[in-house]
Design a protein around this motif. Structure first.
Motif, PDB file in Angstrom:
ATOM      1  N   GLN A   1       0.816  -1.220   0.000  1.00 52.86           N
ATOM      2  CA  GLN A   1       0.000   0.000   0.000  1.00 52.86           C
ATOM      3  C   GLN A   1       0.847   1.266   0.000  1.00 52.86           C
ATOM      4  O   GLN A   1       0.589   2.191  -0.773  1.00 52.86           O
ATOM      5  N   ASN A   2       1.847   1.327   0.861  1.00 53.49           N
ATOM      6  CA  ASN A   2       2.613   2.570   0.994  1.00 53.49           C
ATOM      7  C   ASN A   2       3.690   2.733  -0.073  1.00 53.49           C
ATOM      8  O   ASN A   2       3.976   3.854  -0.502  1.00 53.49           O
ATOM      9  N   MET A   3       4.299   1.619  -0.499  1.00 54.16           N
ATOM     10  CA  MET A   3       5.378   1.738  -1.491  1.00 54.16           C
ATOM     11  C   MET A   3       4.873   1.542  -2.914  1.00 54.16           C
ATOM     12  O   MET A   3       5.199   2.331  -3.809  1.00 54.16           O
ATOM     13  N   LEU A   4       4.073   0.500  -3.134  1.00 60.09           N
ATOM     14  CA  LEU A   4       3.594   0.236  -4.491  1.00 60.09           C
ATOM     15  C   LEU A   4       2.313   0.996  -4.814  1.00 60.09           C
ATOM     16  O   LEU A   4       1.869   1.004  -5.966  1.00 60.09           O
ATOM     17  N   GLY A   5       1.686   1.595  -3.785  1.00 61.60           N
ATOM     18  CA  GLY A   5       0.504   2.411  -4.028  1.00 61.60           C
ATOM     19  C   GLY A   5      -0.768   1.623  -4.264  1.00 61.60           C
ATOM     20  O   GLY A   5      -1.719   2.139  -4.860  1.00 61.60           O
ATOM     21  N   TRP A   6      -0.827   0.392  -3.791  1.00 60.86           N
ATOM     22  CA  TRP A   6      -2.031  -0.404  -3.960  1.00 60.86           C
ATOM     23  C   TRP A   6      -3.127   0.107  -3.034  1.00 60.86           C
ATOM     24  O   TRP A   6      -2.856   0.614  -1.940  1.00 60.86           O
ATOM     25  N   SER A   7      -4.373  -0.082  -3.444  1.00 59.90           N
ATOM     26  CA  SER A   7      -5.507   0.216  -2.567  1.00 59.90           C
ATOM     27  C   SER A   7      -5.671  -0.923  -1.564  1.00 59.90           C
ATOM     28  O   SER A   7      -5.068  -1.998  -1.712  1.00 59.90           O
ATOM     29  N   SER A   8      -6.492  -0.711  -0.548  1.00 57.95           N
ATOM     30  CA  SER A   8      -6.728  -1.765   0.433  1.00 57.95           C
ATOM     31  C   SER A   8      -7.386  -2.982  -0.213  1.00 57.95           C
ATOM     32  O   SER A   8      -7.087  -4.129   0.144  1.00 57.95           O
ATOM     33  N   LEU A   9      -8.270  -2.760  -1.185  1.00 63.30           N
ATOM     34  CA  LEU A   9      -8.916  -3.887  -1.860  1.00 63.30           C
ATOM     35  C   LEU A   9      -7.915  -4.660  -2.708  1.00 63.30           C
ATOM     36  O   LEU A   9      -7.921  -5.900  -2.719  1.00 63.30           O
ATOM     37  N   GLU A  10      -7.050  -3.956  -3.428  1.00 63.50           N
ATOM     38  CA  GLU A  10      -6.025  -4.626  -4.233  1.00 63.50           C
ATOM     39  C   GLU A  10      -5.085  -5.441  -3.338  1.00 63.50           C
ATOM     40  O   GLU A  10      -4.689  -6.560  -3.691  1.00 63.50           O
ATOM     41  N   THR A  11      -4.747  -4.891  -2.167  1.00 65.88           N
ATOM     42  CA  THR A  11      -3.897  -5.618  -1.221  1.00 65.88           C
ATOM     43  C   THR A  11      -4.591  -6.877  -0.741  1.00 65.88           C
ATOM     44  O   THR A  11      -3.980  -7.944  -0.642  1.00 65.88           O
ATOM     45  N   ALA A  12      -5.892  -6.761  -0.439  1.00 66.45           N
ATOM     46  CA  ALA A  12      -6.665  -7.923   0.012  1.00 66.45           C
ATOM     47  C   ALA A  12      -6.677  -9.015  -1.044  1.00 66.45           C
ATOM     48  O   ALA A  12      -6.480 -10.201  -0.744  1.00 66.45           O
ATOM     49  N   LEU A  13      -6.889  -8.634  -2.288  1.00 67.27           N
ATOM     50  CA  LEU A  13      -6.899  -9.616  -3.379  1.00 67.27           C
ATOM     51  C   LEU A  13      -5.520 -10.234  -3.568  1.00 67.27           C
ATOM     52  O   LEU A  13      -5.411 -11.406  -3.938  1.00 67.27           O
ATOM     53  N   GLY A  14      -4.474  -9.457  -3.294  1.00 64.19           N
ATOM     54  CA  GLY A  14      -3.124  -9.980  -3.409  1.00 64.19           C
ATOM     55  C   GLY A  14      -2.830 -11.065  -2.393  1.00 64.19           C
ATOM     56  O   GLY A  14      -2.140 -12.053  -2.693  1.00 64.19           O
ATOM     57  N   PHE A  15      -3.365 -10.922  -1.170  1.00 60.87           N
ATOM     58  CA  PHE A  15      -3.170 -11.918  -0.130  1.00 60.87           C
ATOM     59  C   PHE A  15      -4.151 -13.093  -0.239  1.00 60.87           C
ATOM     60  O   PHE A  15      -3.934 -14.146   0.366  1.00 60.87           O
ATOM     61  N   LEU A  16      -5.234 -12.902  -0.987  1.00 57.91           N
ATOM     62  CA  LEU A  16      -6.329 -13.869  -0.997  1.00 57.91           C
ATOM     63  C   LEU A  16      -5.941 -15.298  -1.385  1.00 57.91           C
ATOM     64  O   LEU A  16      -6.461 -16.252  -0.789  1.00 57.91           O
ATOM     65  N   PRO A  17      -5.062 -15.521  -2.393  1.00 52.25           N
ATOM     66  CA  PRO A  17      -4.761 -16.912  -2.772  1.00 52.25           C
ATOM     67  C   PRO A  17      -4.302 -17.793  -1.614  1.00 52.25           C
ATOM     68  O   PRO A  17      -4.619 -18.978  -1.581  1.00 52.25           O
ATOM     69  N   ALA A  18      -3.589 -17.226  -0.638  1.00 52.07           N
ATOM     70  CA  ALA A  18      -3.140 -18.032   0.503  1.00 52.07           C
ATOM     71  C   ALA A  18      -4.335 -18.550   1.293  1.00 52.07           C
ATOM     72  O   ALA A  18      -4.402 -19.733   1.639  1.00 52.07           O
ATOM     73  N   GLY A  19      -5.282 -17.670   1.592  1.00 49.29           N
ATOM     74  CA  GLY A  19      -6.465 -18.094   2.332  1.00 49.29           C
ATOM     75  C   GLY A  19      -7.301 -19.103   1.578  1.00 49.29           C
ATOM     76  O   GLY A  19      -7.834 -20.048   2.165  1.00 49.29           O
ATOM     77  N   LEU A  20      -7.417 -18.934   0.264  1.00 46.42           N
ATOM     78  CA  LEU A  20      -8.207 -19.876  -0.535  1.00 46.42           C
ATOM     79  C   LEU A  20      -7.555 -21.256  -0.555  1.00 46.42           C
ATOM     80  O   LEU A  20      -8.251 -22.281  -0.479  1.00 46.42           O
TER      81      LEU A  20
END
Length: 498
Positions: A301-320
């Motif tokens: 979020q702070n360095m690459l400028g992702w939104s909170s939703l984009e960050t959530a989707l980025g982490f999502l594969p682990a949970g799935l």
């Protein structure tokens, strides 16, 4: 000569009521995963809105961990003594109310305080839930299957929390604190109908109040010393004083437990090697992941400028991955054993975290971030249910709450300690440099620490494999001796003298 055979426990009938009780109990771990992931996604927004620095921002996470880790042993034993259902319902109600109240916090102190109280509530619900599960399902295939479902619900809560956290943070971070409250109330309503009543443990005959006070104060002092060391300094009088106080209180607790008639913790339970290894291993697993999520969220979020939703989707594969694979963990444990599962999962963690050290000022998600996310998901799907099984196998029903409390305490304390160390490393390396290169130079050493912690977990997994070989060799020897005795008896029965 009469021979006795050990009859395995009768397999349970998985009817609608049993499934209902299991899913209600799983609702607690679902809530925990939901809460952790939603709050993780909202951290940068909280920091920006309330003007919280990096060193203070960790307290939003560790405030919860402080209450959770400090009171888990007391929570686990309370479930055994006062009745698991009673403790489960009361603590869940407190969790729901505090969740909704925390969304109204107007400053960091109130928010952290609410998180602390919420952690205390979770410290009573989590061991009560796990002990209800382990006393309802017999050790073996039934319990392994139930624990696999338990893990699946944790992963499902985490995955859903990522999405909800990302969406709700776009509206306002306060919604991520409010959401678990109504969900907890729904679980509570079903629990009133479906969780069977459990009697108090009348065998104890009394309550170990001094033990409860000393261990809780000792754990609080230890966690508080670690998480506050980055701000006060590791060599400061405050930090050293808290470590000394924690050591004195925990030493007093051990003395009390060995001299009191009704101990809070029967120290003999720690003689079980599987329980010791599981507790040490979960410290590395949870500690490394909490720290990775903290660093990863800030990086994206702070360095690459992702939104909170984009960050959530980025982490999502682990949970799935955990949600889809965990239901088969029980079958896998029956086939290859939990020791091999833990060792394999730890290898995946080490490789995954090591790969993330490659991050740069501009990183490609598919080649740099996704491999780590996938490996972490696979590691959790294999390791977490296996460690749950190891921590509760061979423990009497009247100590299941204690075993669950020990296991959860280890995970939360591990999370607090490793997160404090990683944030301290980031603070010491940044030197106030907020440029992309300066921030990156601070993140990478912290990721090396996370990887190193996971290597310790791998060594524990390999230690478990060595123990497995020894136990199997002993089992083969005992089987050979039994076979020899049976042959000798058979020959005596067939001889003319007989």
């Amino acid at each position: 000569m009469t021979q006795t055979t050990q009859v395995p426990p009768t397999r349970l009938t998985w009817d609608a009521r049993l499934w209902g009780a299991l899913l209600v109990v799983c609702g607690v771990i679902f809530l925990d995963g939901l809460d952790v992931s939603m709050v993780g996604m909202s951290l940068p927004s909280i920091g920006a809105d309330l003007g919280v620095s990096l060193s203070s921002l960790q307290w939003v996470v560790t405030g919860y961990v402080l209450g959770y880790g400090g009171f888990l042993l007391l929570g686990g034993r309370t479930a055994d003594l006062l009745g698991r259902r009673r403790v489960f319902l009361i603590a869940l109600a407190v969790f729901a109310v505090v969740s909704m109240l925390s969304s109204l916090a107007t400053n960091p102190e109130l928010l952290i305080g609410a998180r602390f109280v919420k952690g205390i509530a979770a410290a009573f619900t989590a061991p009560a839930a796990l002990s209800i599960l382990t006393t309802t399902f017999h050790e073996g295939p039934d319990r392994n299957r139930a624990l696999s479902i338990f893990t699946t619900c944790a992963a499902s809560g985490f995955s859903l929390g990522l999405i909800l956290g990302g969406l709700l943070t776009e509206v306002g971070w306060r919604w991520t604190f409010l959401m678990p409250g109504p969900v907890a109330l729904i679980v509570l309503l079903f629990a009133l109908k479906l969780i069977p009543n459990s009697p108090r443990d009348e065998k104890t005959g009394g309550y170990d109040v001094p033990g409860a006070v000393t261990v809780t104060a000792g754990m609080l002092s230890l966690v508080f010393a670690v998480v506050g060391a980055e701000g006060a300094g590791w060599a400061s009088f405050r930090t050293i004083g808290l470590f000394v106080l924690a050591a004195a209180l925990l030493a007093a607790f051990v003395w009390i437990e060995t001299h009191t008639k009704h101990p809070l913790v029967r120290l003999g339970i720690l003689r079980k090697s599987n329980l010791r290894v599981a507790n040490l291993a979960i410290m590395t697993v949870f500690g490394a992941y909490v720290s990775f999520q903290f660093i990863g969220t800030l990086y994206l979020q702070n360095m690459l400028g992702w939104s909170s939703l984009e960050t959530a989707l980025g982490f999502l594969p682990a949970g799935l991955l955990v949600a889809f694979l965990s239901p088969n963990a029980g079958k896998l444990a029956d086939r290859i054993g939990t020791e091999r599962m833990v060792a394999a999962g730890m290898v995946l963690f080490v490789v995954g975290y090591a790969l993330f050290i490659r991050i740069g000022e501009q990183s490609n998600y598919l080649s740099t971030v996704l491999p780590t996310i996938v490996l972490i998901g696979l590691g959790f799907a294999i390791t977490f249910p296996a460690l749950n099984m190891q921590a509760t196998n061979g423990v009497d029903d009247n100590e299941q709450g204690l075993a669950s409390g020990l296991f959860n305490t280890s995970s939360q304390v591990g999370g607090a300690i490793v997160l404090a160390i990683t944030t301290a490393v980031i603070g010491s390396q940044s030197h106030g440099d907020t440029s992309p290169s300066g921030v990156l130079a601070a993140y990478k050493p912290a990721l090396v620490v996370v990887t190193g912690i996971t290597i310790l977990g791998l060594l524990l997994g390999l230690l478990g494999l060595r123990g497995l070989k020894a136990r199997r060799a002993l089992a083969v020897t005992e089987a050979a001796e039994l076979d020899a005795v049976q042959k000798e008896l058979a020959e005596e029965e067939m001889s003319p003298a007989a």
